[in-house]
Motif scaffolding. Structure first.
Motif, short mmCIF file in Angstrom:
data_model
loop_
_atom_site.label_atom_id
_atom_site.label_comp_id
_atom_site.label_asym_id
_atom_site.label_seq_id
_atom_site.Cartn_x
_atom_site.Cartn_y
_atom_site.Cartn_z
N ILE A 195 1.00 -1.32 0.16
CA ILE A 195 0.17 0.01 0.08
C ILE A 195 0.70 1.27 -0.01
N HIS A 196 0.85 2.05 -0.96
CA HIS A 196 1.63 3.41 -1.07
C HIS A 196 0.55 4.39 -0.75
N GLN A 197 1.21 5.18 0.36
CA GLN A 197 0.20 6.37 0.60
C GLN A 197 0.70 7.75 0.76
N ILE A 198 0.28 8.60 0.39
CA ILE A 198 0.74 10.19 0.54
C ILE A 198 -0.29 10.42 2.00
N VAL A 199 0.56 10.91 3.01
CA VAL A 199 -0.25 11.25 4.34
C VAL A 199 0.25 12.56 4.64
N GLN A 200 -0.54 13.24 5.66
CA GLN A 200 -0.34 14.64 6.19
C GLN A 200 -0.55 14.46 7.42
N CYS A 201 0.31 15.11 8.24
CA CYS A 201 0.15 15.20 9.74
C CYS A 201 -0.78 16.12 10.21
N ARG A 202 -1.66 15.90 10.91
CA ARG A 202 -2.77 16.68 11.38
C ARG A 202 -2.20 17.84 12.41
N GLY A 203 -1.12 17.37 13.04
CA GLY A 203 -0.29 18.33 13.92
C GLY A 203 0.27 19.58 13.43
N CYS A 204 1.36 19.00 12.38
CA CYS A 204 2.22 20.11 12.05
C CYS A 204 1.99 20.29 10.63
N ILE A 205 0.94 19.61 9.72
CA ILE A 205 0.66 19.44 8.41
C ILE A 205 1.72 19.20 7.54
N THR A 206 2.61 18.56 7.94
CA THR A 206 3.74 18.05 7.31
C THR A 206 3.35 16.82 6.21
N THR A 207 3.71 16.70 5.12
CA THR A 207 3.22 15.51 4.25
C THR A 207 4.55 14.71 3.86
N SER A 208 3.98 13.35 3.78
CA SER A 208 5.28 12.48 3.89
C SER A 208 4.74 11.16 3.10
N PHE A 209 5.39 10.19 2.76
CA PHE A 209 5.10 9.00 2.10
C PHE A 209 5.14 7.82 3.00
N ARG A 210 4.28 7.05 2.90
CA ARG A 210 4.10 5.81 3.81
C ARG A 210 3.92 4.48 2.83
N LYS A 211 4.84 3.45 3.34
CA LYS A 211 4.43 2.26 2.42
C LYS A 211 4.21 1.18 3.40
N VAL A 212 3.15 0.44 3.22
CA VAL A 212 2.79 -0.83 4.20
C VAL A 212 2.67 -1.92 3.24
N VAL A 213 3.75 -2.83 3.67
CA VAL A 213 3.94 -4.05 3.02
C VAL A 213 2.90 -5.14 3.94
N GLN A 214 1.86 -5.84 3.40
CA GLN A 214 1.08 -6.79 4.18
C GLN A 214 1.14 -8.21 3.44
N ASP A 215 1.41 -8.97 4.54
CA ASP A 215 1.47 -10.34 4.06
C ASP A 215 0.19 -11.34 4.28
N ILE A 216 -0.66 -11.09 3.22
CA ILE A 216 -1.99 -11.66 3.37
C ILE A 216 -1.94 -13.21 3.77
N GLU A 217 -1.47 -13.81 3.18
CA GLU A 217 -1.25 -15.25 3.37
C GLU A 217 -0.98 -15.63 4.72
N SER A 218 -0.39 -14.65 5.32
CA SER A 218 0.02 -15.24 6.95
C SER A 218 -0.79 -14.63 7.95
N ALA A 219 -2.01 -13.98 7.32
CA ALA A 219 -2.85 -13.56 8.26
C ALA A 219 -3.53 -14.44 9.28
N TYR A 220 -4.01 -14.42 10.49
CA TYR A 220 -4.50 -15.29 11.47
C TYR A 220 -5.59 -14.54 12.16
N PRO A 221 -6.42 -15.32 12.74
CA PRO A 221 -7.60 -14.63 13.47
C PRO A 221 -7.30 -14.37 14.80
N VAL A 222 -7.77 -13.12 15.29
CA VAL A 222 -7.60 -12.74 16.63
C VAL A 222 -8.80 -12.66 17.41
#
Length: 297
Positions: free
Chosen positions: A43-70
């Protein structure tokens, strides 16, 4: 492109500017899925801090096959999160890096970046190299780094305790360079704090205190600047010792006075300092010993 609903979403993420976890608005999001048999979502995201309004980039790599119920209706998906610019949690970067000498600043900032990027071998080498750069800048010689660290202590630039801590960083850097040994992240953070303590003491505090606090006058250049400032209060022909010229400022010489006075005498004899000439040797203010007097010109 993200939808208006996605834009209103938020996520808790580390902010490099706020130096802590804050809520960020997701301005834009895009998902890449790889593998037909084993699914991994990036997941590629452009995000903006609600405190200082700084914009940055965030990458989230999810291992879908390793998901387990909680829970009955909830699954946990293992994920790795990367933020750009990268953030080193638990560390507040120096605000006055610009006050460092260029080479020291360059090696220090690259070392910090290596720690942020989990390049721990390079980080260990970089922190060791930062000590070398400081020694070069301060003209502390020695055939090996251990001798140069001891030289920093002997020159009065650091305490003996500081020297012992720097030797620990030397060991860490040597292991990284010669044994290709990866340093522990927690140890690197401790080593970084030691390096920053050194940088603050040698460079940054001196710059902040200069002209604001009455610091010790160590160098001949500092001595002459203060001397010329004080001479404006005296008249031509006045014959006085340095104790009269400096008055309360004498306390700022603390162990360096004899050296500065000899330097001044040599400069007058050589014709390099012309605002004073040598006068008599005489007592001053009821003293039992004699003082070199100088004539204001």
């Amino acid at each position: 492109m993200s939808t208006e609903v996605e834009k209103r979403k938020r996520v808790c993420s580390t902010c490099a500017s706020c130096d802590r976890e804050t809520w960020h608005d997701i301005l834009c999001s895009h998902v890449d899925s790889t593998g037909d048999e084993y699914r991994i979502d990036t997941i590629h995201q452009i995000v903006q801090c609600r405190g200082c309004i700084t914009t940055s980039f965030r990458k989230v790599v999810q291992d879908i096959e390793s998901a387990y119920p909680v829970d009955e209706d909830e699954w946990h998906v293992p994920e790795d999160i990367y933020c750009f610019p990268s953030v080193l949690k638990g560390h507040k970067e120096l605000n006055d890096v610009r006050d460092l000498p260029e080479m020291v600043r360059e090696i220090y900032t690259q070392s910090v970046q290596a720690i942020k990027d989990n390049s721990n071998i390079l980080a260990g080498i970089g922190l060791r190299a930062t000590i070398e750069a400081i020694c070069n800048d301060r003209n502390v010689s020695g055939r090996t780094l251990d001798k140069r660290i001891d030289g920093l202590s002997k020159a009065g630039l650091i305490s003996q305790t500081d020297a012992e801590r720097l030797h620990a960083i030397r060991f860490l850097g040597n292991d990284a360079a010669h044994e290709i040994k990866k340093a522990d992240s927690k140890n690197l953070l401790i080593a970084l704090r030691i390096i920053e303590h050194l940088l603050v003491n040698i460079y940054i505090l001196d710059g902040e205190a200069d002209g604001k606090l009455e610091t010790i006058i160590k160098t001949s250049a500092q001595f002459l600047v203060l001397l010329e400032t004080k001479l404006s209060a005296f008249s031509l022909g006045d014959e006085i010792p340095l104790a009269k010229i400096f008055g309360k400022e004498m306390r700022r010489f603390h162990g360096y006075f004899s050296t500065h006075e000899k330097y001044l005498v040599d400069q007058i004899k050589a014709g390099s300092f012309t605002k004073l000439s040598l006068g008599k040797l005489d007592v001053y203010a009821g003293s039992k010993e004699t003082f070199q007097h100088f004539v204001v010109r």
